[in-house]
Design an enzyme around this catalytic site. Structure first.
Site, PDB file in Angstrom:
ATOM      1  N   TYR A   1     -18.375  44.852  39.806  1.00  0.00           N
ATOM      2  CA  TYR A   1     -19.651  44.383  39.239  1.00  0.00           C
ATOM      3  C   TYR A   1     -20.793  45.380  39.506  1.00  0.00           C
ATOM      4  CZ  TYR A   1     -23.811  41.333  38.944  1.00  0.00           C
ATOM      5  OH  TYR A   1     -25.044  40.793  38.674  1.00  0.00           O
TER       6      TYR A   1
ATOM      7  N   LYS B   1     -18.900  43.787  57.246  1.00  0.00           N
ATOM      8  CA  LYS B   1     -20.070  44.594  56.853  1.00  0.00           C
ATOM      9  C   LYS B   1     -20.804  45.111  58.091  1.00  0.00           C
ATOM     10  CE  LYS B   1     -19.541  44.553  52.509  1.00  0.00           C
ATOM     11  NZ  LYS B   1     -19.316  45.757  51.744  1.00  0.00           N
TER      12      LYS B   1
ATOM     13  N   SER C   1     -25.061  44.422  53.157  1.00  0.00           N
ATOM     14  CA  SER C   1     -25.441  43.097  52.657  1.00  0.00           C
ATOM     15  C   SER C   1     -26.464  42.479  53.596  1.00  0.00           C
ATOM     16  CB  SER C   1     -24.176  42.246  52.635  1.00  0.00           C
ATOM     17  OG  SER C   1     -24.493  40.893  52.474  1.00  0.00           O
TER      18      SER C   1
ATOM     19  N   TYR D   1     -16.006  38.101  56.405  1.00  0.00           N
ATOM     20  CA  TYR D   1     -16.529  39.068  55.425  1.00  0.00           C
ATOM     21  C   TYR D   1     -17.804  39.725  55.963  1.00  0.00           C
ATOM     22  CZ  TYR D   1     -19.362  40.882  51.653  1.00  0.00           C
ATOM     23  OH  TYR D   1     -20.181  41.695  50.907  1.00  0.00           O
TER      24      TYR D   1
ATOM     25  N   ASN E   1      -8.803  49.977  42.834  1.00  0.00           N
ATOM     26  CA  ASN E   1      -7.424  49.463  42.723  1.00  0.00           C
ATOM     27  C   ASN E   1      -7.347  48.246  41.799  1.00  0.00           C
ATOM     28  OD1 ASN E   1      -8.436  47.359  44.199  1.00  0.00           O
ATOM     29  ND2 ASN E   1      -7.121  47.654  45.997  1.00  0.00           N
TER      30      ASN E   1
ATOM     31  N   ASN F   1     -10.131  43.313  41.867  1.00  0.00           N
ATOM     32  CA  ASN F   1     -11.121  42.342  41.385  1.00  0.00           C
ATOM     33  C   ASN F   1     -11.858  42.883  40.158  1.00  0.00           C
ATOM     34  OD1 ASN F   1     -12.302  39.761  41.604  1.00  0.00           O
ATOM     35  ND2 ASN F   1     -14.136  40.638  42.532  1.00  0.00           N
TER      36      ASN F   1
HETATM   37  P1  NAD Z   1     -16.566  43.545  43.098  1.00  0.00           P
HETATM   38  O1  NAD Z   1     -15.416  42.803  43.666  1.00  0.00           O
HETATM   39  O2  NAD Z   1     -16.939  43.273  41.693  1.00  0.00           O
HETATM   40  O3  NAD Z   1     -16.331  45.117  43.261  1.00  0.00           O
HETATM   41  C1  NAD Z   1     -15.569  45.668  44.296  1.00  0.00           C
HETATM   42  C2  NAD Z   1     -14.550  46.589  43.655  1.00  0.00           C
HETATM   43  O4  NAD Z   1     -13.776  47.192  44.681  1.00  0.00           O
HETATM   44  C3  NAD Z   1     -13.572  45.844  42.742  1.00  0.00           C
HETATM   45  O5  NAD Z   1     -13.530  46.488  41.497  1.00  0.00           O
HETATM   46  C4  NAD Z   1     -12.241  45.930  43.463  1.00  0.00           C
HETATM   47  O6  NAD Z   1     -11.158  46.002  42.555  1.00  0.00           O
HETATM   48  C5  NAD Z   1     -12.424  47.209  44.278  1.00  0.00           C
HETATM   49  N1  NAD Z   1     -11.634  47.288  45.515  1.00  0.00           N
HETATM   50  C6  NAD Z   1     -11.530  46.356  46.490  1.00  0.00           C
HETATM   51  N2  NAD Z   1     -10.741  46.811  47.484  1.00  0.00           N
HETATM   52  C7  NAD Z   1     -10.353  48.077  47.105  1.00  0.00           C
HETATM   53  C8  NAD Z   1      -9.543  49.056  47.711  1.00  0.00           C
HETATM   54  N3  NAD Z   1      -8.917  48.863  48.874  1.00  0.00           N
HETATM   55  N4  NAD Z   1      -9.372  50.242  47.067  1.00  0.00           N
HETATM   56  C9  NAD Z   1      -9.965  50.463  45.867  1.00  0.00           C
HETATM   57  N5  NAD Z   1     -10.728  49.552  45.253  1.00  0.00           N
HETATM   58  C10 NAD Z   1     -10.924  48.378  45.867  1.00  0.00           C
HETATM   59  O7  NAD Z   1     -17.800  43.306  44.056  1.00  0.00           O
HETATM   60  P2  NAD Z   1     -19.328  43.660  43.854  1.00  0.00           P
HETATM   61  O8  NAD Z   1     -20.069  42.395  43.756  1.00  0.00           O
HETATM   62  O9  NAD Z   1     -19.474  44.693  42.821  1.00  0.00           O
HETATM   63  O10 NAD Z   1     -19.647  44.269  45.285  1.00  0.00           O
HETATM   64  C11 NAD Z   1     -19.661  45.666  45.507  1.00  0.00           C
HETATM   65  C12 NAD Z   1     -19.975  45.926  46.954  1.00  0.00           C
HETATM   66  O11 NAD Z   1     -21.218  45.326  47.261  1.00  0.00           O
HETATM   67  C13 NAD Z   1     -18.974  45.322  47.919  1.00  0.00           C
HETATM   68  O12 NAD Z   1     -18.826  46.201  49.004  1.00  0.00           O
HETATM   69  C14 NAD Z   1     -19.628  44.038  48.354  1.00  0.00           C
HETATM   70  O13 NAD Z   1     -19.184  43.650  49.627  1.00  0.00           O
HETATM   71  C15 NAD Z   1     -21.087  44.462  48.391  1.00  0.00           C
HETATM   72  N6  NAD Z   1     -22.026  43.365  48.234  1.00  0.00           N
HETATM   73  C16 NAD Z   1     -21.916  42.514  47.175  1.00  0.00           C
HETATM   74  C17 NAD Z   1     -22.828  41.466  47.051  1.00  0.00           C
HETATM   75  C18 NAD Z   1     -22.706  40.480  45.921  1.00  0.00           C
HETATM   76  O14 NAD Z   1     -23.231  39.372  46.027  1.00  0.00           O
HETATM   77  N7  NAD Z   1     -22.049  40.825  44.808  1.00  0.00           N
HETATM   78  C19 NAD Z   1     -23.860  41.320  47.971  1.00  0.00           C
HETATM   79  C20 NAD Z   1     -23.951  42.224  49.032  1.00  0.00           C
HETATM   80  C21 NAD Z   1     -23.021  43.246  49.148  1.00  0.00           C
HETATM   81  C1  WQD Z   2     -26.516  31.133  46.783  1.00  0.00           C
HETATM   82  C2  WQD Z   2     -26.980  29.715  46.985  1.00  0.00           C
HETATM   83  C3  WQD Z   2     -25.308  28.251  47.904  1.00  0.00           C
HETATM   84  C4  WQD Z   2     -22.579  28.261  44.540  1.00  0.00           C
HETATM   85  C5  WQD Z   2     -23.207  35.363  49.324  1.00  0.00           C
HETATM   86  C6  WQD Z   2     -22.656  35.998  50.561  1.00  0.00           C
HETATM   87  C7  WQD Z   2     -23.460  37.203  50.926  1.00  0.00           C
HETATM   88  C8  WQD Z   2     -23.599  38.140  49.729  1.00  0.00           C
HETATM   89  C9  WQD Z   2     -24.066  37.443  48.498  1.00  0.00           C
HETATM   90  C10 WQD Z   2     -21.929  39.812  49.700  1.00  0.00           C
HETATM   91  C11 WQD Z   2     -26.491  29.108  48.299  1.00  0.00           C
HETATM   92  C12 WQD Z   2     -25.704  27.829  46.512  1.00  0.00           C
HETATM   93  C13 WQD Z   2     -23.659  28.510  45.366  1.00  0.00           C
HETATM   94  C14 WQD Z   2     -22.440  26.967  43.981  1.00  0.00           C
HETATM   95  C15 WQD Z   2     -24.447  26.294  45.117  1.00  0.00           C
HETATM   96  N1  WQD Z   2     -22.358  38.712  49.333  1.00  0.00           N
HETATM   97  N2  WQD Z   2     -24.555  27.547  45.636  1.00  0.00           N
HETATM   98  N3  WQD Z   2     -23.379  26.021  44.301  1.00  0.00           N
HETATM   99  O1  WQD Z   2     -24.274  32.497  49.886  1.00  0.00           O
HETATM  100  O2  WQD Z   2     -26.536  33.558  49.455  1.00  0.00           O
HETATM  101  O3  WQD Z   2     -24.558  34.966  49.602  1.00  0.00           O
HETATM  102  O4  WQD Z   2     -23.218  36.304  48.252  1.00  0.00           O
HETATM  103  O5  WQD Z   2     -22.323  40.495  50.585  1.00  0.00           O
HETATM  104  O6  WQD Z   2     -22.805  37.812  51.970  1.00  0.00           O
HETATM  105  O7  WQD Z   2     -22.691  35.068  51.622  1.00  0.00           O
HETATM  106  O8  WQD Z   2     -24.838  33.553  47.633  1.00  0.00           O
HETATM  107  O9  WQD Z   2     -24.460  32.923  45.315  1.00  0.00           O
HETATM  108  O10 WQD Z   2     -22.828  32.135  47.069  1.00  0.00           O
HETATM  109  O11 WQD Z   2     -25.112  31.173  47.016  1.00  0.00           O
HETATM  110  O12 WQD Z   2     -25.235  25.385  45.384  1.00  0.00           O
HETATM  111  O13 WQD Z   2     -21.481  26.654  43.259  1.00  0.00           O
HETATM  112  O14 WQD Z   2     -26.386  28.917  45.959  1.00  0.00           O
HETATM  113  O15 WQD Z   2     -25.125  27.141  48.720  1.00  0.00           O
HETATM  114  O16 WQD Z   2     -27.500  28.299  48.759  1.00  0.00           O
HETATM  115  P1  WQD Z   2     -25.090  33.540  49.243  1.00  0.00           P
HETATM  116  P2  WQD Z   2     -24.213  32.472  46.689  1.00  0.00           P
END
Ligand code: NAD
Ligand code: WQD
Length: 351
Positions: free
Chosen positions: A13, A155, A126, A151, A34, A37
Site C-alpha cells: 500500500y 517496530k 509507526s 507487531y 514477496n 500482502n
Molecule cells: P503492506 O502490507 O501493504 O505492504 C508491505 C509489503 O511488504 C507487502 O507488499 C508485502 O507483500 C511485502 N513483504 C512483507 N514481508 C516481506 C518480505 N519478507 N520480503 C519481501 N516483501 C515482503 O503494508 P503497508 O500498509 O504498505 O505498510 C508498509 C510499511 O509501513 C510496513 O513496514 C508497515 O509496518 C508500516 N506501517 C504501516 C502503517 C499502516 O497503517 N498501513 C502504519 C505504520 C507503519
Molecule cells: C483506528 C480506530 C479502532 C476497525 C493500527 C496499528 C498501528 C498502525 C496503524 C502499523 C481504532 C477503530 C477499527 C474497525 C473500529 N499500523 N476501528 N472498527 O489501531 O489506530 O493503528 O494501524 O503500524 O500500529 O495499531 O488503526 O485503523 O485499526 O483503528 O472501530 O473495524 O478505528 O478501534 O480506534 P490503529 P485502525
C-alpha cells in the site's frame, strides 16, 4: 550503471505510492516484494501510471543469497524499507512469524547493505512505538513507550537496532519515519490499499461495508474519554506520506546518523467523525454497531508534526475530505481490489 533506490515492500500500500513518487521525482527504483500482502497487478498499474517499466523482483528480504545477488547486480545507493507483516491481531497469534520476518528480515537487509557499502536507509516505523502516550499531540522527544502487541514491538526493536547501527558506525544515515494512520489512495483510483484477507484497519473495513463486501461496521468502544466516546486518530493521506519519504531521502544525502520524524497531520478525528464524514461526502449510509473496546487500542493518538516541518520542509497537504474522496474512488472503482479489471477511471467527483 544508474544509481538505484531499492524499495522493499514496494508493491504494498504505502510502498506502491512511494515508488510512484520516487519515479516521478526522477529516481531509478528497484522493487523487491514477496507479494505476501500484494500482487503483480499493482506493479503493472504502477508502470502504467509512471509511463515506464519498473524493475521488480518477486523475492524475500529474509533470503540472504537473493539480497547478495541484488546488491551485486544493481548499483544501489539507498534503501527504502517497507517490507513487513503488519496485522496487529495476527502478530498476537503468530509472534514468531512477525519477529522472523520483520526483525530478522531487517537484520538481513542491513547486513547485505553494509557488506556492499550502502548506508542510507529510510525505515517505515509507526506511531505504535510511543505506546499509550502521556499526552497528545505526540512529540518525538516524548521518547518511545511500550507497544501493546508483537507487531508494535518489532517496530520498536528495529528502531533500536538501527539506532545501535548508527552509533557503532558513522557511515550510516537512517531515517525512522513514524507514520500515524495512513488512508487515501492515488487520485487516479488505480492503486490503493488492498489487504489480503479480512481487513483490520478502520477505512478498509468502512469502505468494504459501503461497497457491500461486509454487512456492517463494528465500532470498538464508545466509552473512551474523547469527544464522542470513540477513539481519536491522526489520519494521513498516503500520497502526503509518500512525499515525506522523498524529503527524508534528500536530508539523508547530507546528514549521517539516526533521525526520527512523525509523519501525521496534527489533527485527530474520532471513529464516529470518520463515519459521518464518509456518509456526508459519498451520500452512502454506513450501517454500524458498537462493540466492546478492542484489546490494545488507546483512546487518543495524534502527532505534532512540526519537527518534520522544520527539518524536512514537509507537511501534509491533503485534508480529510480529500482522503475520503480518494479512498472511496479506489474502493468503488476496484470493488475486489487488484482483482478488479483494469479500467482507467474518470477522475470522479464523489458528492
Ligand atoms: P503492506 O502490507 O501493504 O505492504 C508491505 C509489503 O511488504 C507487502 O507488499 C508485502 O507483500 C511485502 N513483504 C512483507 N514481508 C516481506 C518480505 N519478507 N520480503 C519481501 N516483501 C515482503 O503494508 P503497508 O500498509 O504498505 O505498510 C508498509 C510499511 O509501513 C510496513 O513496514 C508497515 O509496518 C508500516 N506501517 C504501516 C502503517 C499502516 O497503517 N498501513 C502504519 C505504520 C507503519
Ligand atoms: C483506528 C480506530 C479502532 C476497525 C493500527 C496499528 C498501528 C498502525 C496503524 C502499523 C481504532 C477503530 C477499527 C474497525 C473500529 N499500523 N476501528 N472498527 O489501531 O489506530 O493503528 O494501524 O503500524 O500500529 O495499531 O488503526 O485503523 O485499526 O483503528 O472501530 O473495524 O478505528 O478501534 O480506534 P490503529 P485502525
Amino acid at each position: 550503471m544508474r544509481k538505484t533506490t531499492l524499495i522493499t515492500g514496494g508493491a504494498g500500500y504505502i510502498g506502491s505510492h512511494t515508488s510512484l513518487a520516487l519515479i516521478d521525482a526522477g529516481h531509478n527504483v528497484l522493487v523487491l516484494d514477496n507479494l505476501c500482502n500484494s500482487c503483480r497487478e499493482c506493479i503493472a498499474r504502477l508502470e502504467y501510471l509512471a509511463h515506464t517499466r519498473i524493475d521488480f523482483i518477486n523475492g524475500d528480504i529474509c533470503d540472504s543469497s537473493l539480497l547478495a545477488d541484488i546488491f551485486s547486480r544493481y548499483d544501489i545507493d539507498t534503501v527504502v524499507h517497507f517490507a513487513s507483516l503488519k496485522s496487529v491481531e495476527e502478530s498476537t497469534l503468530k509472534p514468531l512469524d512477525y519477529y522472523t520476518n520483520n526483525v530478522g528480515g531487517t537484520l538481513n537487509l542491513c547486513r547485505a547493505m553494509a557488506h556492499h557499502g550502502v548506508f542510507k536507509l529510510v525505515f517505515s516505523s509507526s506511531a505504535t512505538v510511543y505506546g499509550d502516550p502521556v499526552q497528545t499531540p505526540i512529540l518525538e522527544d516524548f521518547g518511545t513507550g511500550k507497544p501493546a502487541n508483537p507487531y508494535g514491538r518489532t517496530k520498536l526493536m528495529i528502531e533500536e537496532l538501527l539506532t545501535d547501527l548508527c552509533n557503532a558506525d558513522p557511515r550510516w544515515s537512517i531515517a525512522l519515519l513514524r507514520y500515524f494512520n495512513p488512508i487515501g489512495a492515488h487520485e487516479s483510483g488505480l492503486i490503493g490499499e488492498d489487504p489480503h484477507g479480512r481487513p483490520n484497519n478502520l477505512l478498509p473495513c468502512l469502505t468494504q461495508v459501503a461497497i457491500g463486501r461486509l454487512p456492517e461496521l463494528t465500532v470498538y468502544g464508545c466509552d473512551y474519554p474523547t469527544v464522542d466516546g470513540t477513539c481519536v486518530r491522526d489520519y494521513i493521506h498516503v500520497v502526503d506520506l509518500a512525499n515525506g519519504h522523498l524529503k527524508a531521502l534528500e536530508v539523508l544525502q547530507h546528514h549521517n546518523g539516526i533521525h526520527y520524524w512523525n509523519l501525521g497531520t496534527g489533527i485527530g478525528y474520532s471513529v464516529l467523525q470518520i463515519i459521518h464524514s464518509f456518509e456526508d461526502i459519498t451520500g452512502i449510509t454506513v450501517p454500524y454497531r458498537f462493540a466492546p473496546r478492542r484489546l490494545g487500542d488507546i483512546a487518543k493518538c495524534w502527532a505534532d508534526p512540526s519537527k518534520a516541518g522544520r527539518e524536512l520542509g514537509w507537511r501534509a497537504q491533503r485534508g480529510l475530505e480529500q482522503m475520503i474522496i480518494d479512498t472511496w474512488r479506489w474502493q468503488s472503482c476496484n470493488p475486489l481490489g487488484y482483482q478488479s479489471s483494469f479500467e482507467v477511471p474518470a477522475l470522479i467527483e464523489v458528492k
